[in-house]
Design an enzyme around this catalytic site. Structure first.
Site, PDB file in Angstrom:
ATOM      1  N   ASP A 116       0.875  -1.170   0.000  1.00  0.00           N
ATOM      2  CA  ASP A 116       0.000   0.000   0.000  1.00  0.00           C
ATOM      3  C   ASP A 116       0.910   1.217   0.000  1.00  0.00           C
ATOM      4  O   ASP A 116       1.862   1.304   0.766  1.00  0.00           O
ATOM      5  CB  ASP A 116      -0.955   0.029   1.191  1.00  0.00           C
ATOM      6  CG  ASP A 116      -2.141   0.937   0.876  1.00  0.00           C
ATOM      7  OD1 ASP A 116      -2.912   0.594  -0.050  1.00  0.00           O
ATOM      8  OD2 ASP A 116      -2.284   1.991   1.502  1.00  0.00           O
TER       9      ASP A 116
ATOM     10  N   ASP B 233       3.927   9.739 -10.976  1.00  0.00           N
ATOM     11  CA  ASP B 233       5.331   9.783 -11.426  1.00  0.00           C
ATOM     12  C   ASP B 233       5.659  11.030 -12.251  1.00  0.00           C
ATOM     13  O   ASP B 233       6.752  11.591 -12.092  1.00  0.00           O
ATOM     14  CB  ASP B 233       5.680   8.519 -12.225  1.00  0.00           C
ATOM     15  CG  ASP B 233       5.972   7.336 -11.318  1.00  0.00           C
ATOM     16  OD1 ASP B 233       6.198   7.540 -10.107  1.00  0.00           O
ATOM     17  OD2 ASP B 233       5.976   6.198 -11.823  1.00  0.00           O
TER      18      ASP B 233
HETATM   19  P1  ITT Z   1      -3.443  -2.339  -5.359  1.00  0.00           P
HETATM   20  O1  ITT Z   1      -4.151  -1.798  -4.151  1.00  0.00           O
HETATM   21  O2  ITT Z   1      -4.251  -3.350  -6.095  1.00  0.00           O
HETATM   22  O3  ITT Z   1      -2.045  -2.808  -5.056  1.00  0.00           O
HETATM   23  P2  ITT Z   1      -3.523   0.448  -6.194  1.00  0.00           P
HETATM   24  O4  ITT Z   1      -3.009   1.184  -7.388  1.00  0.00           O
HETATM   25  O5  ITT Z   1      -4.970   0.655  -5.782  1.00  0.00           O
HETATM   26  O6  ITT Z   1      -3.244  -1.123  -6.416  1.00  0.00           O
HETATM   27  P3  ITT Z   1      -2.731   1.636  -3.688  1.00  0.00           P
HETATM   28  O7  ITT Z   1      -4.044   1.451  -3.050  1.00  0.00           O
HETATM   29  O8  ITT Z   1      -1.486   1.319  -2.887  1.00  0.00           O
HETATM   30  O9  ITT Z   1      -2.569   0.762  -5.007  1.00  0.00           O
HETATM   31  O10 ITT Z   1      -2.656   3.141  -4.242  1.00  0.00           O
HETATM   32  C1  ITT Z   1      -1.446   3.629  -4.615  1.00  0.00           C
HETATM   33  C2  ITT Z   1      -1.633   4.921  -5.374  1.00  0.00           C
HETATM   34  O11 ITT Z   1      -0.574   5.803  -4.983  1.00  0.00           O
HETATM   35  C3  ITT Z   1      -1.457   4.680  -6.862  1.00  0.00           C
HETATM   36  O12 ITT Z   1      -2.687   4.494  -7.513  1.00  0.00           O
HETATM   37  C4  ITT Z   1      -0.757   5.960  -7.307  1.00  0.00           C
HETATM   38  O13 ITT Z   1      -1.714   6.963  -7.492  1.00  0.00           O
HETATM   39  C5  ITT Z   1       0.084   6.329  -6.096  1.00  0.00           C
HETATM   40  N1  ITT Z   1       1.434   5.705  -6.173  1.00  0.00           N
HETATM   41  C6  ITT Z   1       1.940   4.723  -5.377  1.00  0.00           C
HETATM   42  N2  ITT Z   1       3.173   4.387  -5.757  1.00  0.00           N
HETATM   43  C7  ITT Z   1       3.462   5.150  -6.822  1.00  0.00           C
HETATM   44  C8  ITT Z   1       4.564   5.267  -7.669  1.00  0.00           C
HETATM   45  O14 ITT Z   1       5.630   4.495  -7.526  1.00  0.00           O
HETATM   46  N3  ITT Z   1       4.512   6.144  -8.665  1.00  0.00           N
HETATM   47  C9  ITT Z   1       3.434   6.934  -8.841  1.00  0.00           C
HETATM   48  N4  ITT Z   1       2.339   6.889  -8.102  1.00  0.00           N
HETATM   49  C10 ITT Z   1       2.338   5.997  -7.092  1.00  0.00           C
END
Ligand code: ITT
Length: 193
Positions: A70, A153
């Site tokens: 997360d 990003d």
């Molecule tokens: P899962 O829960 O299925 O793993 P998700 O995309 O919903 O997928 P999260 O709930 O952890 O994942 O939300 C993470 C959000 O934070 C993601 O949608 C991006 O908007 C942002 N994010 C996280 N890591 C990132 C990265 O490396 N680069 C850019 N944005 C990122």
């Protein structure tokens, strides 16, 4: 055959980043690989809560070694927002373009552009739960730049670099990212125990 480990995520960008970070003795399985199609509601108030929710949902269904990520962006001038709400900052359905537009409009005219990406990885096996954290500090740019990566990003420039994460190759982002840091801690732990 390596040790099978399930990544409890429906985000293929995360999967692409994590795959090259796992040592060869692990066989990384996606939710598609194990035919897990349930929607996991992320109702937690913290990254830890949500990472644990995702890892538990998959572990309870499969009893296999698994982990979840997360993650999100915390912006100082916005009191840590979007934080746990990063994916849905501009509402449902998830739209990365709209999230970036909202973020840049909320950051208009702000001098303090400090932010950080944070990842909490939750690892589940047997009855045990372990957490690993990764953080990368940087600045929010004035405009989106670059086409690689995902999410925020294009507007995140890590400290010490002139490129945004979206202007870097996956390999270069993977040398310094929050996700790399958390995953490296987890693999170090798995190889040790
Ligand atoms: P899962 O829960 O299925 O793993 P998700 O995309 O919903 O997928 P999260 O709930 O952890 O994942 O939300 C993470 C959000 O934070 C993601 O949608 C991006 O908007 C942002 N994010 C996280 N890591 C990132 C990265 O490396 N680069 C850019 N944005 C990122």
């Amino acid at each position: 055959m390596g040790t099978k480990i399930v990544f409890a995520s429906s985000n293929n960008h995360k999967l692409d980043e994590i795959r090259p970070l796992l040592p060869a003795q692990f066989e990384l399985l996606s939710l598609a690989d194990i035919n897990f199609a349930d929607e996991i509601e992320e109702t937690g108030k913290t990254f830890e809560d949500n990472a644990e929710l995702k890892a538990n949902a998959v572990f309870n269904a499969t009893k296999q070694l698994c982990f979840a990520d997360d993650s999100g962006l915390e912006v100082d001038a916005l009191e840590g927002k979007p934080g746990v709400k990063s994916a849905r900052y501009a509402g449902e359905p998830v739209d990365h373009q709209k999230n970036i537009e909202l973020l840049l409009s909320n950051m208009k005219g702000r001098k303090n552009r400090k932010a950080r990406f944070k990842t909490i990885v939750c690892l589940r096996f047997d009855s045990k739960t372990f957490f690993f954290e990764g953080v990368v500090n940087g600045l929010i740019t004035e405009e989106p730049r670059g086409l690689n990566g995902f999410g925020y990003d294009p507007v995140f420039m890590p400290d010490g670099f002139q490129q945004t994460f979206a202007e870097m190759s996956l390999e270069d982002k993977n040398k310094i990212s929050h996700r790399k840091m958390a995953i490296t801690k987890m693999t170090g732990f798995l190889l040790y125990i």
